[in-house]
Design a protein around this motif. Structure first.
Motif, short mmCIF file in Angstrom:
data_model
loop_
_atom_site.label_atom_id
_atom_site.label_comp_id
_atom_site.label_asym_id
_atom_site.label_seq_id
_atom_site.Cartn_x
_atom_site.Cartn_y
_atom_site.Cartn_z
N LEU A 127 18.45 10.38 35.48
CA LEU A 127 17.54 9.41 34.89
C LEU A 127 18.20 8.05 34.98
CD1 LEU A 127 17.39 12.24 33.00
CD2 LEU A 127 15.35 11.00 32.29
N ILE A 128 17.60 7.16 35.75
CA ILE A 128 18.22 5.89 36.06
C ILE A 128 17.32 4.76 35.61
CG2 ILE A 128 17.37 6.13 38.43
CD1 ILE A 128 19.71 4.41 39.36
N ALA A 143 3.51 1.98 41.03
CA ALA A 143 3.76 2.45 42.39
C ALA A 143 5.17 3.00 42.54
CB ALA A 143 3.53 1.31 43.38
N ALA A 144 6.10 2.43 41.79
CA ALA A 144 7.49 2.89 41.85
C ALA A 144 7.73 4.12 40.99
CB ALA A 144 8.44 1.77 41.42
N ASN A 145 6.70 4.56 40.27
CA ASN A 145 6.79 5.74 39.41
C ASN A 145 7.82 5.57 38.29
OD1 ASN A 145 5.85 8.28 38.65
ND2 ASN A 145 7.42 9.36 39.82
N MET A 146 7.85 4.35 37.74
CA MET A 146 8.73 4.07 36.61
C MET A 146 8.01 4.41 35.30
SD MET A 146 11.37 2.86 38.25
CE MET A 146 12.40 2.19 36.93
N THR A 147 8.79 4.70 34.28
CA THR A 147 8.22 5.03 32.98
C THR A 147 8.83 4.15 31.90
OG1 THR A 147 7.80 6.84 31.42
CG2 THR A 147 9.93 6.83 32.52
N ARG A 157 13.29 2.19 27.22
CA ARG A 157 14.06 2.69 28.36
C ARG A 157 13.13 2.70 29.58
NH1 ARG A 157 14.86 7.80 27.86
NH2 ARG A 157 13.59 8.10 26.00
N PHE A 158 13.29 1.69 30.40
CA PHE A 158 12.50 1.55 31.63
C PHE A 158 13.26 2.31 32.71
CE2 PHE A 158 11.38 -1.01 35.47
CZ PHE A 158 10.01 -0.78 35.45
N LEU A 159 12.73 3.44 33.14
CA LEU A 159 13.54 4.34 33.96
C LEU A 159 12.70 5.15 34.94
CD1 LEU A 159 13.26 7.58 32.91
CD2 LEU A 159 14.34 6.59 30.91
N LYS A 160 13.44 5.81 35.81
CA LYS A 160 12.84 6.75 36.76
C LYS A 160 13.62 8.05 36.72
CE LYS A 160 11.04 7.04 41.47
NZ LYS A 160 10.83 6.27 42.73
N ASN A 161 12.90 9.14 36.72
CA ASN A 161 13.51 10.47 36.73
C ASN A 161 13.56 10.96 38.17
OD1 ASN A 161 14.31 13.10 36.31
ND2 ASN A 161 12.89 13.49 34.64
N ILE A 162 14.76 11.18 38.69
CA ILE A 162 14.91 11.63 40.07
C ILE A 162 15.78 12.89 40.10
CG2 ILE A 162 14.64 9.30 41.00
CD1 ILE A 162 17.65 9.15 41.33
N VAL A 163 15.77 13.53 41.24
CA VAL A 163 16.61 14.72 41.42
C VAL A 163 18.07 14.30 41.28
CG1 VAL A 163 17.42 16.39 43.12
CG2 VAL A 163 14.98 15.97 42.87
N GLY A 164 18.83 15.11 40.58
CA GLY A 164 20.25 14.86 40.44
C GLY A 164 21.05 15.88 41.23
N VAL A 251 16.53 3.26 44.09
CA VAL A 251 15.93 3.04 42.76
C VAL A 251 16.55 1.82 42.09
CG1 VAL A 251 15.51 4.06 40.50
CG2 VAL A 251 15.43 5.50 42.53
N ALA A 252 17.86 1.62 42.23
CA ALA A 252 18.51 0.46 41.62
C ALA A 252 17.91 -0.84 42.16
CB ALA A 252 20.01 0.50 41.88
N GLU A 253 17.62 -0.87 43.46
CA GLU A 253 17.03 -2.08 44.03
C GLU A 253 15.60 -2.27 43.53
OE1 GLU A 253 17.52 -1.95 48.28
OE2 GLU A 253 19.67 -2.42 48.16
N GLN A 254 14.88 -1.17 43.32
CA GLN A 254 13.55 -1.28 42.73
C GLN A 254 13.63 -1.87 41.32
OE1 GLN A 254 12.20 2.85 43.13
NE2 GLN A 254 10.60 2.16 44.53
N ILE A 255 14.60 -1.40 40.54
CA ILE A 255 14.77 -1.89 39.17
C ILE A 255 15.09 -3.38 39.17
CG2 ILE A 255 16.24 -1.74 37.12
CD1 ILE A 255 16.41 1.29 37.66
#
Length: 353
Positions: A127-128, A143-147, A157-164, A251-255
């Protein structure tokens, strides 16, 4: 909503909606409240008004009267039930609504003194994200699927859940089923010894969510995308870790873009922070300083929130300072940035396929 569609009788007789942390708090105290961080993840919450989305819930046929008062983390709910206290031989003890969502507690334990960082809760899933004062909701964030989820101190917490480390764990499970068991230390050493910058995969591709055989899923993806198919175990593991690190950069660049702010540091917390190879890959791929630790961030954050509630510490900032002074962290600086940049160009082409 599924209960509405199924005409589930449990919904019609329900009196109170409690998430699991709220339910345990009710068992302990006899009072019913909905804690903020967990309420925000129910899809029943309006992050703009910071309250239940009652109009939407009513439109979906969900009874709105079951949703109760939302309380922030660090709320003292009351005392332990007398019957429980007597059974355990305890005196009067306050029960605190901590940050009920595990990631919210983990983020509370990030050992940071500034706000120009990205947090990465690393484990089976990653979770980033960043902490914001207000939710960030627009076409681009969708579009970036942020929550936008609740945090401590009213933060979002503005974040994205991705595979770890899911792919690595599933490869390990597959090899174990074939009679060969490896420790996670073994797997990391195998990946480190494998050639660098071989084939890559997109960890967010749906095929990696629940394949029967993760090894075959990785190999098939590489074949279908015209890459060398990894056959050695170390190469498969390195492919997984390098790809994950490059996804962190994506994802970091999207953030950075969505928030209009550069974040030069990534704090990696949770069990995955023990993977030193992935930590270094993350620094290399993103070109940012990575600070890894603490590992038990969720438990530590929970304790900090309780300490705030009881007046033992004055603020989350003070709590994070305590974390800085109490737990060892490791710092990783970017290496081989240009080579990783070339790998990232390959990775972005895969993402666009």
């Amino acid at each position: 909503f599924a209960m509405v569609q199924a005409n589930d009788p449990a919904l019609s007789i329900a009196r109170t909606f409690l998430t699991m942390p709220d339910l345990f708090n009710f068992f302990l105290t006899g009072v019913k409240f909905n804690e903020f961080s967990n309420a925000t993840t129910t899809q029943c919450f309006n992050p703009v008004t910071k309250n239940w989305a009652l109009e939407l819930l009513a439109a979906l046929g969900i009874p709105t009267q079951i949703f109760g008062q939302i309380v922030p983390p660090a709320s003292v709910l009351g005392n332990l039930r007398p019957s429980i206290a007597a059974e355990l031989g305890l005196a009067e003890i306050s029960v605190v609504a901590s940050a009920g969502h595990d990631t919210a507690s983990a983020v509370a334990a990030v050992p940071a003194s500034t706000d120009d960082y990205i947090y990465l809760s690393s484990g089976t899933w990653s979770l980033i994200g960043v902490e914001l004062a207000e939710p960030l909701i627009n076409v681009e964030s969708l579009a970036a699927n942020m929550t936008n989820e609740g945090g401590v101190g009213g933060k979002i917490r503005f974040l994205k859940n991705i595979v770890g480390l899911w792919m690595v764990q599933e490869c390990r499970r597959q090899w174990a089923s074939q009679g060969t068991k490896y420790s996670y230390v073994d797997l990391t050493q195998m990946a480190a010894a494998a050639p660098a910058f071989g084939p890559l995969v997109d960890p967010g591709n749906n095929r990696f969510l629940a394949p029967e055989d993760m090894v075959v899923a990785i190999q098939t993806y590489c074949q279908e995308t015209g890459q060398i198919v990894p056959t050695e175990k170390g190469a498969i593991l390195r492919c997984s870790l390098e790809s994950l690190a490059l996804e962190y950069r994506w994802v970091a660049e999207q953030i950075d873009h969505l928030t209009g702010k550069k974040h030069p540091v990534i704090h990696i917390i949770g069990g995955g922070a023990q993977n030193k190879l992935l930590n270094q890959f993350a620094a290399n791929a993103t070109g940012r300083t990575v600070i890894a630790g603490p590992v038990e961030a969720t438990a530590i954050g929970n304790i900090l929130v309780q300490a705030i509630a009881m007046g033992e510490i004055a603020s989350l900032a003070e709590g994070r300072e305590i974390v800085c002074n109490s737990f060892e962290v490791e710092t990783y600086e970017p290496q081989e940035v240009s080579t990783w940049g070339e790998a990232y160009q390959r990775y972005t082409r895969l993402k666009e396929m």
